[in-house]
Write a protein that holds these residues in place. Sequence first.
Motif, mmCIF file in Angstrom:
data_model
loop_
_atom_site.group_PDB
_atom_site.id
_atom_site.type_symbol
_atom_site.label_atom_id
_atom_site.label_comp_id
_atom_site.label_asym_id
_atom_site.label_seq_id
_atom_site.Cartn_x
_atom_site.Cartn_y
_atom_site.Cartn_z
ATOM 1 N N ALA B 339 0.465 -1.528 0.040
ATOM 2 C CA ALA B 339 0.159 0.302 -0.019
ATOM 3 C C ALA B 339 0.427 1.228 -0.226
ATOM 4 O O ALA B 339 0.765 1.905 -0.421
ATOM 5 N N LEU B 340 2.081 1.301 0.293
ATOM 6 C CA LEU B 340 2.795 2.496 0.655
ATOM 7 C C LEU B 340 3.722 2.783 -0.201
ATOM 8 O O LEU B 340 4.731 3.429 -0.486
ATOM 9 N N GLY B 341 3.459 1.142 -1.478
ATOM 10 C CA GLY B 341 4.501 2.042 -3.410
ATOM 11 C C GLY B 341 5.293 0.375 -2.484
ATOM 12 O O GLY B 341 5.602 0.726 -4.464
ATOM 13 N N ALA B 342 5.550 -0.543 -2.380
ATOM 14 C CA ALA B 342 6.136 -1.493 -2.581
ATOM 15 C C ALA B 342 6.264 -1.905 -4.063
ATOM 16 O O ALA B 342 4.550 -2.250 -3.533
ATOM 17 N N LYS B 343 6.853 -2.622 -4.708
ATOM 18 C CA LYS B 343 6.526 -3.237 -6.075
ATOM 19 C C LYS B 343 6.398 -4.873 -5.921
ATOM 20 O O LYS B 343 7.147 -4.929 -4.549
ATOM 21 N N ARG B 344 6.040 -5.667 -6.088
ATOM 22 C CA ARG B 344 5.971 -6.953 -6.311
ATOM 23 C C ARG B 344 7.363 -7.280 -6.013
ATOM 24 O O ARG B 344 7.841 -8.255 -5.400
ATOM 25 N N LYS B 345 8.434 -6.932 -7.334
ATOM 26 C CA LYS B 345 9.662 -7.541 -7.303
ATOM 27 C C LYS B 345 10.428 -6.977 -6.045
ATOM 28 O O LYS B 345 11.199 -7.581 -5.155
ATOM 29 N N THR B 346 10.101 -5.874 -5.409
ATOM 30 C CA THR B 346 10.856 -6.275 -4.368
ATOM 31 C C THR B 346 10.425 -6.727 -3.071
ATOM 32 O O THR B 346 11.422 -6.423 -1.964
ATOM 33 N N ILE B 347 9.134 -6.897 -2.717
ATOM 34 C CA ILE B 347 8.711 -7.849 -2.020
ATOM 35 C C ILE B 347 9.303 -8.988 -1.926
ATOM 36 O O ILE B 347 9.526 -9.524 -1.374
ATOM 37 N N ARG B 348 9.415 -9.322 -3.443
ATOM 38 C CA ARG B 348 10.324 -10.732 -3.689
ATOM 39 C C ARG B 348 11.406 -11.025 -3.779
ATOM 40 O O ARG B 348 11.684 -12.032 -2.052
ATOM 41 N N VAL B 349 12.354 -9.468 -3.800
ATOM 42 C CA VAL B 349 13.958 -9.348 -3.147
ATOM 43 C C VAL B 349 13.887 -9.573 -1.596
ATOM 44 O O VAL B 349 14.854 -10.532 -1.379
ATOM 45 N N GLN B 350 12.679 -8.776 -0.513
ATOM 46 C CA GLN B 350 13.173 -8.190 0.489
ATOM 47 C C GLN B 350 13.082 -10.397 0.571
ATOM 48 O O GLN B 350 13.362 -10.393 2.200
ATOM 49 N N PHE B 351 12.166 -11.090 0.479
ATOM 50 C CA PHE B 351 12.049 -12.621 1.463
ATOM 51 C C PHE B 351 13.066 -13.350 0.830
ATOM 52 O O PHE B 351 13.511 -14.173 1.147
ATOM 53 N N LEU B 352 13.338 -13.049 -0.594
ATOM 54 C CA LEU B 352 14.502 -13.699 -0.754
ATOM 55 C C LEU B 352 15.887 -13.469 -0.275
ATOM 56 O O LEU B 352 16.413 -14.743 0.268
ATOM 57 N N GLY B 422 13.832 -20.233 -1.230
ATOM 58 C CA GLY B 422 13.099 -19.187 -0.208
ATOM 59 C C GLY B 422 12.618 -18.423 -2.158
ATOM 60 O O GLY B 422 11.708 -17.639 -1.623
ATOM 61 N N TYR B 423 12.394 -18.758 -2.806
ATOM 62 C CA TYR B 423 11.978 -18.397 -4.658
ATOM 63 C C TYR B 423 10.939 -18.769 -3.663
ATOM 64 O O TYR B 423 9.743 -17.645 -4.319
ATOM 65 N N TYR B 424 9.880 -19.549 -4.395
ATOM 66 C CA TYR B 424 8.588 -20.557 -4.109
ATOM 67 C C TYR B 424 7.738 -19.600 -2.645
ATOM 68 O O TYR B 424 6.460 -18.548 -3.185
ATOM 69 N N PRO B 425 8.632 -18.923 -1.602
ATOM 70 C CA PRO B 425 8.173 -18.599 -0.922
ATOM 71 C C PRO B 425 7.423 -16.922 -1.203
ATOM 72 O O PRO B 425 6.765 -15.709 -1.239
ATOM 73 N N ALA B 426 8.755 -16.715 -1.594
ATOM 74 C CA ALA B 426 9.297 -15.182 -1.743
ATOM 75 C C ALA B 426 7.880 -14.075 -2.763
ATOM 76 O O ALA B 426 7.381 -13.417 -2.571
ATOM 77 N N ASN B 427 8.058 -15.826 -3.944
ATOM 78 C CA ASN B 427 7.255 -15.601 -5.061
ATOM 79 C C ASN B 427 5.817 -14.983 -4.661
ATOM 80 O O ASN B 427 4.567 -14.510 -4.995
ATOM 81 N N LYS B 428 5.491 -16.212 -3.644
ATOM 82 C CA LYS B 428 3.772 -16.300 -3.283
ATOM 83 C C LYS B 428 3.758 -15.149 -2.649
ATOM 84 O O LYS B 428 2.746 -14.596 -2.464
#
Lengths: 234, 441
Positions: B339-352, B422-428
């Motif tokens: 909601a604050l502007g994080a893109k999908r790839k940002t979230i993916r990278v964070q969890f990865l 980590g990729y699968y959960p991060a992608n989820k």
Amino acid sequence: MESTIHMENIIKRYYIGKPNELQILNGISLDINDGEFVSIVGESGSGKSTLMNIIGVLDRQTEGGYFLDGIDVNKMSDDMRSNVRNEKIGFVFQNFNLLPRATALKNVMIPLMYGKKKQKDAKERAMEMLEMVGMADRAKHKPNELSGGQKQRVAIARAMINNPSIILADEPTGALDSKTGHMVMDIFHKLHEEQGKTIVLITHSQELASETQRIITLSDGNIIKVKAGEEDAI
Amino acid sequence: MLFENIKESLNSIRCNKMRSLLTMLGIIIGISAVITITTIGNSLRRTLSTTFNSLGANALYMYIMARYPESEEDYLNWEYPEMDKEDYVTDEDIEKIKELYPDAIEGIAVNNFLGAGKVSDSSDNYAKVAVQGCTKDYLKYMKVDIKLGRNITDADNKKCKVSCVVADKMASNYFKDENPIGKNIEIDMGDTGIFTFVIVGVYKYNPQMQGGSDEKNVPEKDRITPIYTSYNTVSKLNKEDNYGYENFTIILNPSSNIKDSSANVKLYFDEKYADNKDFQIESFDAASELEMIDNIINIVTIAISAIAAISLIVGGVGVMNIMLVSITERTKEIGIRMALGAKRKTIRVQFLIEAVIICLIGGLIGVTIGIVNGYLLGGIVKMAVQSAYEEYASYIIFNVQPSLTAINISLFFSMLTGVFFGYYPANKAAKMEVIDALRYE
């Protein structure tokens, strides 16, 4: 004058194609001008939160057109939608939505982290925002060490950090007592008057709504009444 | 941004210490097992190579052997042939090799035994000795250190002189403060006879020497020390026909290319015996032997490590599991960030990054435990070997040495595990709809 928010016949349905298909918004058409302080009121279930989520680019309408600053939101990519949320809109939620593990300062800095531009003075800017809402002395505190009113003020500081043109406030005083609620409202008035922000306030309180320039009343997914508020009358 | 993500991940790991540790457990066990095994393997290889080198990596042991008949019928009527004069290797061969391949060899080390006996004088002063014959290179090869006088020479050998080199221990016991050089000693060997030798040198005694005895229960005075004389002298005294050498050690020049030198020597002897119907020459060379053992240890280490690495997969699945739980638990957080502007790839990278960091920390802990284990096990192995072969204790230098390559590979693989699982959960997490995530309670 071009409307900041221009909506044409917005329809929102859930569970599409299933027996329990539900239509929440029945074709809302709405214009909100730059610098306007508007309130959307309605009973719970009237669709006002759904409307706000669409205005805030958090959710997508099922049908209809939504133009934000003249740009068709429907045609935006996911990344563009993220950018719009990051740069153009400041959110203030009923339940604050602060990250519990981060300090007030860190919470305020989050939108900067996702912004396009690299902010060198991120900390200074966040402190400035906290000062504006009178929370500078609590910068190092985590949300669970703050009262409801304080949390909401931190959330407002966070909403303001990227200097958005629109502030969307979804029941910002809903979780607060009337005194702190008024304090939060005062901040909105200040932002509106001093910085000319467009503010959309969603509330079920007629009293708060009456402080705004225009009251849009929703019922069962339709706008049933649009009325100028007291502020305008004065 | 990357730095922010790493800080964020460390913070999240810190907030869930116990859970993170349990998540890492699989990785820790896998990596520590691999590191323990490779440390032991590496140490074993090093120990072997230092031991081999100290025993002479530049030595080429050769022996003359009968040619066995090829068919089974011939074998039944076959008898081991007698060695004739021309079947032996002689000093002339050594000279020829030296001519053909200068700098390839240093010499030939051979020894023979006369027997043990007693040196005594009129008073009850005596010393127990064992007489060995040897070539001049033998003492060098055995690292016998001449302290006084001279070594056995080729001249001693050619003329069958009765010159000898005695141990410093024997000299000081028997001659006390007198200079032993030039003294005659009479050695009584019982039935074999009584022999007289002239002392030409004194060497530094080492209890591990062949022919000496250092038993604890024998009084110092009765311990046998070796006396070295020339090879030919001993065979003459033994009344043997001395045609040459049957088994011997060629000392290769350590500053030459050992492999080439060794090949040249073998080539010379193969040619010499090519026309010999009865005999051939076989060789045993420490360097190639070491290489083989080295390879075997290497293969075993890699194989066991690979088996241990399977636990990395188990660990990886654990990481994936916890990451999935963590993402479900943090759905709201993901919603807020989006909601604050994080893109999908940002979230993916964070969890990865979070998964990779968990795995990397697990890997680092595993490496540390593995090294500690390696030292502990190494210590136990060293103690066990040294108490089992007490007399060789000083030869066995077991230096525990963790393998740096293995550590690097392990850390790389733990990171890879993090990325893979980590990729699968991060992608989820990245695929969540912002409004659903935000509303999640």
